[in-house]
Enzyme design. Structure first.
Site, PDB file in Angstrom:
ATOM      1  N   GLY A  60      40.045  38.822  40.472  1.00  0.00           N
ATOM      2  CA  GLY A  60      39.870  37.448  39.991  1.00  0.00           C
ATOM      3  C   GLY A  60      39.745  36.492  41.151  1.00  0.00           C
ATOM      4  O   GLY A  60      40.164  36.798  42.274  1.00  0.00           O
ATOM      5  N   GLN A  65      39.794  28.362  45.523  1.00  0.00           N
ATOM      6  CA  GLN A  65      39.830  29.321  46.637  1.00  0.00           C
ATOM      7  C   GLN A  65      38.564  29.267  47.500  1.00  0.00           C
ATOM      8  O   GLN A  65      38.577  29.785  48.625  1.00  0.00           O
ATOM      9  CB  GLN A  65      40.038  30.750  46.118  1.00  0.00           C
ATOM     10  N   CYS A 112      46.708  38.256  46.942  1.00  0.00           N
ATOM     11  CA  CYS A 112      45.821  37.108  46.715  1.00  0.00           C
ATOM     12  C   CYS A 112      44.836  37.012  47.866  1.00  0.00           C
ATOM     13  O   CYS A 112      45.213  37.160  49.032  1.00  0.00           O
ATOM     14  CB  CYS A 112      46.657  35.832  46.625  1.00  0.00           C
ATOM     15  N   LEU A 113      43.579  36.749  47.533  1.00  0.00           N
ATOM     16  CA  LEU A 113      42.535  36.674  48.560  1.00  0.00           C
ATOM     17  C   LEU A 113      42.788  35.525  49.543  1.00  0.00           C
ATOM     18  O   LEU A 113      42.287  35.546  50.661  1.00  0.00           O
ATOM     19  CB  LEU A 113      41.165  36.495  47.897  1.00  0.00           C
ATOM     20  N   HIS A 155      47.421  34.441  37.013  1.00  0.00           N
ATOM     21  CA  HIS A 155      47.366  34.257  38.470  1.00  0.00           C
ATOM     22  C   HIS A 155      46.264  33.257  38.840  1.00  0.00           C
ATOM     23  O   HIS A 155      46.459  32.376  39.688  1.00  0.00           O
ATOM     24  CB  HIS A 155      47.100  35.616  39.144  1.00  0.00           C
ATOM     25  N   GLU A 156      45.104  33.393  38.172  1.00  0.00           N
ATOM     26  CA  GLU A 156      43.972  32.510  38.516  1.00  0.00           C
ATOM     27  C   GLU A 156      44.185  31.091  37.991  1.00  0.00           C
ATOM     28  O   GLU A 156      43.841  30.118  38.667  1.00  0.00           O
ATOM     29  CB  GLU A 156      42.660  33.102  37.999  1.00  0.00           C
ATOM     30  N   HIS A 159      46.175  29.060  40.306  1.00  0.00           N
ATOM     31  CA  HIS A 159      45.422  28.466  41.417  1.00  0.00           C
ATOM     32  C   HIS A 159      44.884  27.083  41.044  1.00  0.00           C
ATOM     33  O   HIS A 159      44.779  26.200  41.892  1.00  0.00           O
ATOM     34  CB  HIS A 159      44.226  29.350  41.818  1.00  0.00           C
TER      35      HIS A 159
HETATM   36  C1  LIG Z   1      51.655  43.317  47.325  1.00  0.00           C
HETATM   37  N1  LIG Z   1      51.189  44.412  46.517  1.00  0.00           N
HETATM   38  C2  LIG Z   1      49.935  44.404  46.030  1.00  0.00           C
HETATM   39  O1  LIG Z   1      49.164  43.483  46.167  1.00  0.00           O
HETATM   40  C3  LIG Z   1      49.543  45.585  45.227  1.00  0.00           C
HETATM   41  C4  LIG Z   1      49.756  46.859  45.757  1.00  0.00           C
HETATM   42  C5  LIG Z   1      49.366  47.973  44.997  1.00  0.00           C
HETATM   43  C6  LIG Z   1      48.787  47.830  43.728  1.00  0.00           C
HETATM   44  C7  LIG Z   1      48.604  46.553  43.193  1.00  0.00           C
HETATM   45  C8  LIG Z   1      48.047  46.436  41.794  1.00  0.00           C
HETATM   46  C9  LIG Z   1      48.983  45.421  43.929  1.00  0.00           C
HETATM   47  N2  LIG Z   1      48.778  44.140  43.467  1.00  0.00           N
HETATM   48  C10 LIG Z   1      47.527  43.600  43.231  1.00  0.00           C
HETATM   49  N3  LIG Z   1      46.456  44.396  43.441  1.00  0.00           N
HETATM   50  C11 LIG Z   1      45.263  43.860  43.133  1.00  0.00           C
HETATM   51  N4  LIG Z   1      44.153  44.648  43.277  1.00  0.00           N
HETATM   52  C12 LIG Z   1      44.350  46.071  43.372  1.00  0.00           C
HETATM   53  C13 LIG Z   1      43.208  46.759  44.045  1.00  0.00           C
HETATM   54  N5  LIG Z   1      41.939  46.367  43.413  1.00  0.00           N
HETATM   55  C14 LIG Z   1      40.801  47.166  43.765  1.00  0.00           C
HETATM   56  C15 LIG Z   1      40.683  47.735  45.028  1.00  0.00           C
HETATM   57  C16 LIG Z   1      39.560  48.489  45.351  1.00  0.00           C
HETATM   58  C17 LIG Z   1      38.538  48.694  44.413  1.00  0.00           C
HETATM   59  C18 LIG Z   1      38.664  48.137  43.138  1.00  0.00           C
HETATM   60  C19 LIG Z   1      39.785  47.373  42.830  1.00  0.00           C
HETATM   61 CL1  LIG Z   1      39.938  46.690  41.247  1.00  0.00          CL
HETATM   62  C20 LIG Z   1      41.697  44.928  43.422  1.00  0.00           C
HETATM   63  C21 LIG Z   1      42.845  44.181  42.794  1.00  0.00           C
HETATM   64  N6  LIG Z   1      45.087  42.592  42.704  1.00  0.00           N
HETATM   65  C22 LIG Z   1      46.213  41.866  42.526  1.00  0.00           C
HETATM   66  N7  LIG Z   1      46.089  40.642  42.034  1.00  0.00           N
HETATM   67  C23 LIG Z   1      47.257  39.866  41.549  1.00  0.00           C
HETATM   68  S1  LIG Z   1      46.638  39.084  40.074  1.00  0.00           S
HETATM   69  C24 LIG Z   1      45.060  38.814  40.841  1.00  0.00           C
HETATM   70  C25 LIG Z   1      44.806  40.136  41.570  1.00  0.00           C
HETATM   71  C26 LIG Z   1      43.805  39.969  42.701  1.00  0.00           C
HETATM   72  O2  LIG Z   1      42.622  39.998  42.453  1.00  0.00           O
HETATM   73  N8  LIG Z   1      44.302  39.811  43.945  1.00  0.00           N
HETATM   74  C27 LIG Z   1      43.385  39.689  45.035  1.00  0.00           C
HETATM   75  N9  LIG Z   1      47.447  42.330  42.803  1.00  0.00           N
HETATM   76 NI    NI Z   2      44.995  34.482  44.211  1.00  0.00          NI
END
Ligand SMILES: CNC(=O)c1cccc(C)c1Nc1nc(N2CCN(c3ccccc3Cl)CC2)nc(N2CSC[C@H]2C(=O)NC)n1
Ligand code: NI
Length: 185
Positions: A60, A65, A112-113, A155-156, A159
């Site tokens: 997301g 952002q 978060c990005l 989460h989004e 933001h």
């Molecule tokens: C500190 N530990 C961690 O971060 C954490 C650690 C382990 C697991 C999780 C699940 C964690 N947590 C977390 N992992 C994600 N991704 C997992 C990987 N994935 C992805 C990666 C590669 C290809 C395709 C995909 Cl799909 C992308 C998304 N995304 C978010 N969030 C929080 S809600 C918004 C969302 C977001 O987009 N963040 C940038 N949290």
């Molecule tokens: Ni974020």
């Protein structure tokens, strides 16, 4: 196309602002930007494109952002990530109109990005939400979400209100699981 250089990071004031609602009919720039945001999230999940353009994977992204303080978000969960059903949305002026008392959280915390560091901790969120949003044609939608889509959309939307995920981690006991929180399994 949007790349990581367009994404503002923790410390940039726009991330702490309350974003402005968009008005309809949408200007073409907002429509295009929203589509670019959805494309970015999809690209970030493609190993080749992520490698080629050095993209951090996400599911997301919110307009603030990319330093646009307006209320719109893009979310993309592939069928692999979302129990066999693709979840792809661009939401304008999204809002949570009701939510469950019960809470959920990602067992491994959130990333978060816009946050270039790992912040460990449970991020409690409503387990189920009823949201209202508008699509790019100004059509109103209402949806009930649960599980991963519910977490990502909350989460989004945070933001849009200047809230970052670690604001919701208990500083005294970040890894504790509060009684009313069920980990997403
Ligand atoms: C500190 N530990 C961690 O971060 C954490 C650690 C382990 C697991 C999780 C699940 C964690 N947590 C977390 N992992 C994600 N991704 C997992 C990987 N994935 C992805 C990666 C590669 C290809 C395709 C995909 Cl799909 C992308 C998304 N995304 C978010 N969030 C929080 S809600 C918004 C969302 C977001 O987009 N963040 C940038 N949290
Ligand atoms: Ni974020």
């Amino acid at each position: 196309m949007i790349t990581m250089k367009d994404i503002i990071r923790e410390g940039h004031p726009t991330l702490r602002k309350v974003a402005e609602e968009v008005t309809f009919p949408l200007d073409d720039a907002s429509k295009q930007t929203a589509q670019d945001m959805l494309e970015f999230v999809k690209n970030s999940q493609d190993p080749e494109l992520a490698e080629k353009y050095d993209l951090r994977p996400g599911v997301g992204i919110a307009a603030p952002q990319i330093d646009i303080s307006k209320r719109f978000i893009a979310v993309y969960l592939s069928e692999e990530e979302n129990d066999g059903q693709e979840f792809s949305r661009i939401m304008f002026n999204p809002k949570i109109i009701s939510h469950s008392a019960g809470k959920t959280a990602l067992p491994t915390g959130e990333g978060c990005l816009s946050v270039d560091r790992k912040v460990a901790g449970i991020v409690p969120r409503a387990a189920r939400v009823k949201i209202q949003y508008f699509d790019q044609d100004g059509q109103k939608h209402e949806e009930r979400l649960r599980n991963y889509p519910a977490i990502v959309v909350q989460h989004e939307i945070d933001h849009l209100n200047g809230v970052l995920f670690f604001d919701r981690i208990d500083p005294d006991n970040p890894l504790a699981l509060p009684d009313d929180v069920e980990l997403l399994g």
